[in-house]
Design an enzyme around this catalytic site. Structure first.
Site, PDB file in Angstrom:
ATOM      1  N   CYS A 411       0.860  -1.179   0.000  1.00 38.14           N
ATOM      2  CA  CYS A 411       0.000   0.000   0.000  1.00 38.14           C
ATOM      3  C   CYS A 411       0.895   1.228   0.000  1.00 38.14           C
ATOM      4  CB  CYS A 411      -0.886  -0.028   1.249  1.00 38.14           C
ATOM      5  SG  CYS A 411      -1.770   1.501   1.537  1.00 38.14           S
ATOM      6  N   HIS A 412       0.374   2.333  -0.510  1.00 35.05           N
ATOM      7  CA  HIS A 412       1.201   3.538  -0.597  1.00 35.05           C
ATOM      8  C   HIS A 412       1.641   4.061   0.753  1.00 35.05           C
ATOM      9  CE1 HIS A 412      -0.302   3.426  -4.705  1.00 35.05           C
ATOM     10  NE2 HIS A 412       0.882   3.935  -4.962  1.00 35.05           N
ATOM     11  N   THR A 413       0.890   3.729   1.796  1.00 37.40           N
ATOM     12  CA  THR A 413       1.278   4.216   3.120  1.00 37.40           C
ATOM     13  C   THR A 413       2.609   3.591   3.557  1.00 37.40           C
ATOM     14  OG1 THR A 413      -1.077   4.280   3.542  1.00 37.40           O
ATOM     15  CG2 THR A 413       0.350   4.699   5.397  1.00 37.40           C
ATOM     16  N   HIS A 433       0.834  -3.572   6.157  1.00 35.63           N
ATOM     17  CA  HIS A 433      -0.404  -3.512   6.947  1.00 35.63           C
ATOM     18  C   HIS A 433      -1.616  -3.974   6.153  1.00 35.63           C
ATOM     19  CE1 HIS A 433      -0.287   0.173   4.633  1.00 35.63           C
ATOM     20  NE2 HIS A 433      -1.606   0.208   4.750  1.00 35.63           N
ATOM     21  N   GLU A 434      -1.424  -4.628   4.999  1.00 41.06           N
ATOM     22  CA  GLU A 434      -2.578  -5.088   4.212  1.00 41.06           C
ATOM     23  C   GLU A 434      -2.346  -6.575   3.981  1.00 41.06           C
ATOM     24  OE1 GLU A 434      -3.678  -2.041   1.146  1.00 41.06           O
ATOM     25  OE2 GLU A 434      -4.457  -3.722   0.014  1.00 41.06           O
ATOM     26  N   CYS A 463     -12.018  -2.244  19.989  1.00 43.09           N
ATOM     27  CA  CYS A 463     -11.972  -2.924  21.298  1.00 43.09           C
ATOM     28  C   CYS A 463     -13.367  -3.387  21.709  1.00 43.09           C
ATOM     29  CB  CYS A 463     -11.355  -2.023  22.363  1.00 43.09           C
ATOM     30  SG  CYS A 463     -12.445  -0.676  22.911  1.00 43.09           S
ATOM     31  N   CYS A 468     -15.797   2.139  25.898  1.00 40.51           N
ATOM     32  CA  CYS A 468     -15.178   2.899  24.812  1.00 40.51           C
ATOM     33  C   CYS A 468     -16.264   3.693  24.091  1.00 40.51           C
ATOM     34  CB  CYS A 468     -14.467   1.964  23.840  1.00 40.51           C
ATOM     35  SG  CYS A 468     -13.772   2.845  22.423  1.00 40.51           S
ATOM     36  N   CYS A 471     -16.119   3.144  20.244  1.00 42.71           N
ATOM     37  CA  CYS A 471     -16.668   1.869  19.756  1.00 42.71           C
ATOM     38  C   CYS A 471     -18.186   1.821  19.951  1.00 42.71           C
ATOM     39  CB  CYS A 471     -16.004   0.684  20.464  1.00 42.71           C
ATOM     40  SG  CYS A 471     -14.378   0.296  19.753  1.00 42.71           S
ATOM     41  N   CYS A 479     -11.268   3.700  17.162  1.00 44.30           N
ATOM     42  CA  CYS A 479     -11.081   3.213  18.531  1.00 44.30           C
ATOM     43  C   CYS A 479      -9.705   3.645  19.018  1.00 44.30           C
ATOM     44  CB  CYS A 479     -11.197   1.693  18.563  1.00 44.30           C
ATOM     45  SG  CYS A 479     -10.676   0.956  20.127  1.00 44.30           S
ATOM     46  N   ARG A 483      -4.006   3.403  20.494  1.00 44.77           N
ATOM     47  CA  ARG A 483      -3.510   4.407  19.569  1.00 44.77           C
ATOM     48  C   ARG A 483      -2.115   4.904  19.954  1.00 44.77           C
ATOM     49  NH1 ARG A 483      -4.697  10.345  19.096  1.00 44.77           N
ATOM     50  NH2 ARG A 483      -4.947  10.044  21.327  1.00 44.77           N
ATOM     51  N   CYS A 543      -6.909  -2.684   3.847  1.00 45.83           N
ATOM     52  CA  CYS A 543      -6.721  -1.226   3.786  1.00 45.83           C
ATOM     53  C   CYS A 543      -7.438  -0.590   2.595  1.00 45.83           C
ATOM     54  CB  CYS A 543      -5.232  -0.877   3.788  1.00 45.83           C
ATOM     55  SG  CYS A 543      -4.935   0.889   3.743  1.00 45.83           S
ATOM     56  N   ARG A 739      -2.548  -3.199  -7.026  1.00 44.12           N
ATOM     57  CA  ARG A 739      -2.034  -3.845  -5.842  1.00 44.12           C
ATOM     58  C   ARG A 739      -1.072  -4.948  -6.261  1.00 44.12           C
ATOM     59  NH1 ARG A 739      -2.819  -0.001  -3.201  1.00 44.12           N
ATOM     60  NH2 ARG A 739      -4.000   0.144  -1.263  1.00 44.12           N
TER      61      ARG A 739
HETATM   62  P1  NAD Z   1      -2.349   5.324  -6.045  1.00 39.47           P
HETATM   63  O1  NAD Z   1      -1.056   6.061  -6.035  1.00 39.47           O
HETATM   64  O2  NAD Z   1      -2.388   3.962  -6.597  1.00 39.47           O
HETATM   65  O3  NAD Z   1      -3.409   6.175  -6.818  1.00 39.47           O
HETATM   66  C1  NAD Z   1      -3.402   7.567  -6.885  1.00 39.47           C
HETATM   67  C2  NAD Z   1      -3.956   7.992  -8.245  1.00 39.47           C
HETATM   68  O4  NAD Z   1      -4.083   9.382  -8.253  1.00 39.47           O
HETATM   69  C3  NAD Z   1      -3.071   7.629  -9.414  1.00 39.47           C
HETATM   70  O5  NAD Z   1      -3.814   6.973 -10.404  1.00 39.47           O
HETATM   71  C4  NAD Z   1      -2.551   8.973  -9.889  1.00 39.47           C
HETATM   72  O6  NAD Z   1      -2.305   8.992 -11.302  1.00 39.47           O
HETATM   73  C5  NAD Z   1      -3.681   9.881  -9.515  1.00 39.47           C
HETATM   74  N1  NAD Z   1      -3.310  11.269  -9.365  1.00 39.47           N
HETATM   75  C6  NAD Z   1      -2.157  11.795  -8.878  1.00 39.47           C
HETATM   76  N2  NAD Z   1      -2.211  13.130  -8.929  1.00 39.47           N
HETATM   77  C7  NAD Z   1      -3.408  13.476  -9.437  1.00 39.47           C
HETATM   78  C8  NAD Z   1      -4.034  14.713  -9.733  1.00 39.47           C
HETATM   79  N3  NAD Z   1      -3.428  15.859  -9.503  1.00 39.47           N
HETATM   80  N4  NAD Z   1      -5.281  14.688 -10.243  1.00 39.47           N
HETATM   81  C9  NAD Z   1      -5.908  13.524 -10.496  1.00 39.47           C
HETATM   82  N5  NAD Z   1      -5.354  12.309 -10.241  1.00 39.47           N
HETATM   83  C10 NAD Z   1      -4.111  12.300  -9.714  1.00 39.47           C
HETATM   84  O7  NAD Z   1      -2.863   5.336  -4.525  1.00 39.47           O
HETATM   85  P2  NAD Z   1      -3.995   4.476  -3.769  1.00 39.47           P
HETATM   86  O8  NAD Z   1      -3.418   3.248  -3.192  1.00 39.47           O
HETATM   87  O9  NAD Z   1      -5.209   4.392  -4.591  1.00 39.47           O
HETATM   88  O10 NAD Z   1      -4.255   5.462  -2.518  1.00 39.47           O
HETATM   89  C11 NAD Z   1      -4.819   6.735  -2.736  1.00 39.47           C
HETATM   90  C12 NAD Z   1      -4.631   7.609  -1.501  1.00 39.47           C
HETATM   91  O11 NAD Z   1      -5.424   7.123  -0.425  1.00 39.47           O
HETATM   92  C13 NAD Z   1      -3.210   7.658  -0.984  1.00 39.47           C
HETATM   93  O12 NAD Z   1      -2.932   8.982  -0.591  1.00 39.47           O
HETATM   94  C14 NAD Z   1      -3.250   6.740   0.220  1.00 39.47           C
HETATM   95  O13 NAD Z   1      -2.225   7.049   1.162  1.00 39.47           O
HETATM   96  C15 NAD Z   1      -4.625   7.068   0.741  1.00 39.47           C
HETATM   97  N6  NAD Z   1      -5.222   6.067   1.626  1.00 39.47           N
HETATM   98  C16 NAD Z   1      -5.999   6.549   2.634  1.00 39.47           C
HETATM   99  C17 NAD Z   1      -6.635   5.688   3.500  1.00 39.47           C
HETATM  100  C18 NAD Z   1      -7.514   6.198   4.567  1.00 39.47           C
HETATM  101  O14 NAD Z   1      -7.883   5.431   5.476  1.00 39.47           O
HETATM  102  N7  NAD Z   1      -7.933   7.462   4.522  1.00 39.47           N
HETATM  103  C19 NAD Z   1      -6.471   4.300   3.329  1.00 39.47           C
HETATM  104  C20 NAD Z   1      -5.696   3.835   2.262  1.00 39.47           C
HETATM  105  C21 NAD Z   1      -5.093   4.729   1.429  1.00 39.47           C
HETATM  106 ZN    ZN Z   2      -2.876   1.157   3.551  1.00 41.09          ZN
END
Ligand code: NAD
Ligand code: ZN
Length: 744
Positions: A411-413, A433-434, A463, A468, A471, A479, A483, A543, A739
């Site tokens: 994942c990107h994180t 984490h996935e 939890c 909580c 929760c 939760c 944390r 995730c 993925r």
């Molecule tokens: P990814 O990098 O696979 O996808 C991002 C997409 O955005 C790509 O296709 C990219 O070309 C496009 N993009 C980039 N800049 C852009 C712009 N200016 N305009 C339009 N499109 C644009 O990432 P992903 O795995 O799909 O994750 C997306 C985001 O969600 C990440 O920031 C990730 O960290 C976040 N995320 C958040 C949570 C949460 O719980 N909030 C959970 C998982 C992931």
């Molecule tokens: Zn993630």
């Protein structure tokens, strides 16, 4: 087996031509059964067979992309028929490497399709393939389409008749001259072809195969399935010849091939069922039959006899009589998706059962209570590749669970932390984490899971304690129980479970750390899931995919008929599209700067796509123009703060809601003119899609098992072995990856 690829244009082209000519002559004299037979003439020019690859045991004559997958025509020398044989093979995108020589050889579930009188290996592909192959892609199954008889060799006996000889092999082994040398379609379909597909392409191994067919092929499918019920997972048919010993076609074929009608009883579905003792092993036999079928009226098909025999044998048969349909491929094309789904569902179930059997064979008793030494990819510092190390994983303490990680998706994180963008990132640590895991052992007081259970680690724990307030509130999934320690890379008791070979501690990450073969989780982070979904798919719910779906369903509660705009079409954005489609959104605008993402977005339900890098005005202005007042719901799935602003500003005047999903780089802030909110827009955010993890993740997994929430399309890359995690990270950096799943 070693395979050498080389080009052999001339001889292959000739081979195709000769068989085509034979076929055309044949079709020419019988065009009632196959109404648009002229389309056969097209198959040479339409396929990309200018270039062919000759392998040790087979020749790929042509390959054509259909939907996301590929349709091959393959010829080989058959020992059953003592002639060359050609078959069609559709392979879904994930498994195309199995045929084209990729390294990965997953076992691919397969549906065999047996065609009817006068057909060859191409009819089904040309006339029903458009729908069947796209359905097969969705189900993740291959379709193999053998010929209906030996063909293409002057020594093959033939008669001037559409219902005997070439094109009419009847799926039996002929015992009578002049047919007994070549007409061995029964052995060909039940033994030789499966063996070839298994050994060369890893397709249908361990009998992970189903069978279907039309007319004579429907007869073939049902009889073959009933004769070897342990070899097939499921069976269906269109307009099958159900009782050939009692109809003119069967009478003629059995006398010629087997010497008597009596001998045909062993290849007659109705007789086989009537003589069956005990269960066939099939929960249902699916049959579709048109009631305007000319051959039904002529008593060639006799489905009523099969239904009667099935009733007596206690076998369920679902016979759909279809009003106004005839015997043609128009009929098949109308209903083929139902049959592909029927088989896909049963093949998936069988595959899960096989996996469950394999996973229940893990015996963890020798490691319980002891430290485990295993491989892990350790992040030693920001911007450095992960290092493969042998680490020690301590036993779980009270309230903890030690798991064997079976599959981890990148994942990107993880990458964000590894690249040093997370100011709170701690090193050395184990990222990841996935994941999908099997419980190895549990610490004191753990009751909700036990060794052998399948779990998904959840970085948002639950939890569920009465005390909580988070929760207990239906408004959030956040939760806070662990944390503090989770953010510091330690377990709730303040210590770590990981040590390197020098005994030095290694930090945990997001309460998960799944880039190790074993890890330790808090019990409240473990979502126990059904064992029926392979963990390499289930991991996706840890995730990104859950987050996208939940943003739509929980955080925004998108209603039927809404309009939606999605910014960023990675796994998260595509999951938003999938969720919005399932919620009944009527307009889904997909925005990205990478046009390669648009095809999958449209496949999942996007109604319009916008390449925001090509606009001469801000994207929000463009979307407002497209929609007049903006869209009901917008989602940022990029993590870019100016995109977040754009998403808010194209939300509908008066009621539009914009949801921030993307995680922005540290130090970045969002802004807009307050007037945007004054005029009725709402700005929201979501973590893990608002899902209460331990309660909701198992339900998502169940939806996937039931086939209502397919996730295969997210897995664009797979690797084997935790040591390939760096390669998976490289794949994730490439623009084509959604993925990358690493199986341990
Ligand atoms: P990814 O990098 O696979 O996808 C991002 C997409 O955005 C790509 O296709 C990219 O070309 C496009 N993009 C980039 N800049 C852009 C712009 N200016 N305009 C339009 N499109 C644009 O990432 P992903 O795995 O799909 O994750 C997306 C985001 O969600 C990440 O920031 C990730 O960290 C976040 N995320 C958040 C949570 C949460 O719980 N909030 C959970 C998982 C992931
Ligand atoms: Zn993630």
């Amino acid at each position: 087996m070693k395979k050498k690829a080389r080009c052999e244009d001339g001889c292959v082209a000739q081979q195709i031509q000769s068989s085509t000519i034979l076929f055309i002559i044949f079709i020419g004299q019988y065009n009632i059964l196959v109404p648009y037979s002229s389309s056969h003439l097209g198959h040479c020019s339409s396929s990309s067979n200018l270039h062919s690859i000759n392998m040790a045991n087979y020749t790929i004559l042509s390959h054509n992309r259909v939907g996301a997958g590929t349709y091959f025509r393959i010829s080989h020398q058959s020992s059953s028929t003592k002639t060359p044989m050609t078959f069609g093979l559709f392979v879904p995108s994930r498994f195309v490497g199995n045929v084209e020589g990729g390294e990965k050889k997953d076992n691919v579930p397969v549906m065999y399709w047996l065609s009817g009188l006068t057909c060859d290996d191409t009819n089904f592909a040309q006339k029903a393939g458009g729908k069947a192959f796209i359905a097969a892609e969705k189900e993740g199954i291959a379709i193999v389409m053998p010929d209906t008889s030996p063909r293409g060799d002057p020594s093959i006996p033939n008669v001037d008749s559409y219902d005997l000889g070439i094109g009419a092999g009847f799926y039996v082994n002929a015992t009578q001259e002049p047919y007994s040398t070549h007409y061995h379609m029964y052995s060909y379909v039940t033994e030789e072809l499966p063996a070839l597909l298994e050994s060369e392409f890893s397709i249908g191994k361990d009998c992970l195969r189903s069978i279907s067919g039309h007319s004579m092929g429907g007869h073939g499918a049902i009889t073959i399935a009933l004769k070897n019920s342990s070899s097939w997972v499921s069976v269906s048919a269109f307009s099958p010849i159900c009782n050939p010993t009692a109809c003119p076609w069967g009478d003629k074929a059995f006398k010629a091939y087997l010497g008597s009608v009596e001998a045909g009883r062993a290849h007659d579905a109705t007789c086989l069922l009537a003589e069956k003792t005990g269960s066939t092993g099939y929960d249902d036999i699916l049959i579709d039959q048109g009631n305007s079928d000319e051959f039904l009226a002529q008593k060639q098909l006799l489905p009523e006899n099969l239904v009667e025999a099935a009733k007596k044998a206690g076998q369920k048969v679902t016979l759909n009589m279809r009003d106004g349909f005839d015997h043609s491929y128009y009929f098949i094309a109308t209903f083929i998706e139902n049959h592909v789904a029927f088989h896909g569902q049963r093949l998936r179930k069988r595959q899960s059962e096989m996996l469950m059997l394999a996973s229940s064979s893990y015996d963890f008793s020798s490691t319980t209570g002891k430290p485990i030494q295993c491989n892990a990819m350790v992040a030693r510092g920001p911007k450095q590749p992960l290092t493969l190390e042998t680490i020690t994983v301590d036993p779980p303490k009270a309230g903890e669970v030690r798991v064997k990680v079976m599959a981890n998706a990148l994942c990107h994180t993880d990458v964000y932390t590894l690249d040093g963008h997370d100011p709170e990132g701690l090193f050395p640590c184990i990222l990841g984490h996935e994941a999908g895991c099997i419980v190895e052992s549990v610490g004191d007081g753990v009751l909700s899971v036990k060794p052998g259970d399948h779990v998904i680690p959840c970085y948002t724990p639950q939890c569920a304690l009465p005390s909580c307030i988070f929760c207990q509130s239906p408004k959030t999934n956040l939760c806070p129980q662990i944390r503090g320690t989770q953010g510091q890379g330690i377990m709730p008791d303040g210590t770590v479970r990981f040590h390197d070979k020098d005994g030095k501690p290694i930090y945990h990450f997001m309460g998960c750390s799944t880039m190790a073969e074993y890890t330790v989780l808090a019990e409240i982070s473990c979502a126990k899931i059904s064992k029926e979904l392979p963990l390499e798919k289930a991991c996706l719910f840890g995730c990104g995919v859950s987050t996208g779906l939940g943003a739509v369903w929980n955080t925004c509660k998108v209603e039927t008929g809404s309009s939606v705009a999605v910014f960023g079409l990675g796994a998260v954005g595509l999951a938003v599209i999938q969720g919005a489609k399932m919620a009944g959104a009527s307009q889904i605008i997909a925005v990205d700067i990478n046009p390669e993402k648009f095809a999958s977005a449209v496949e999942l339900g996007a109604t319009e796509v916008v390449d925001s890098s090509k606009l001469d005005k801000p994207v929000q202005a463009h979307i407002v123009e497209m929609t007049k007042w903006g869209v009901d719901y917008t989602f940022d799935c990029t993590g870019n703060v100016s995109v977040m602003r754009a998403a808010l500003e194209c939300a509908h005047r008066g009621w539009g809601t914009s949801c921030v999903i993307g995680v922005a780089a540290s130090g970045h802030e969002i802004s807009t003119r307050p007037f945007q909110l004054v005029t009725g827009r709402t700005w929201k955010g979501t973590a893990f899609g608002g899902f209460k993890s331990r309660r909701d993740v198992p339900q998502l997994v169940q939806k996937c098992i039931d086939g209502t929430l397919p996730v295969d399309h997210f897995i664009t890359h797979t690797f084997d072995g935790v040591q390939h995690t760096n390669a998976a990270i490289d794949a994730l950096h490439g623009g084509k990856c959604l993925r990358a799943v690493v199986r341990y």
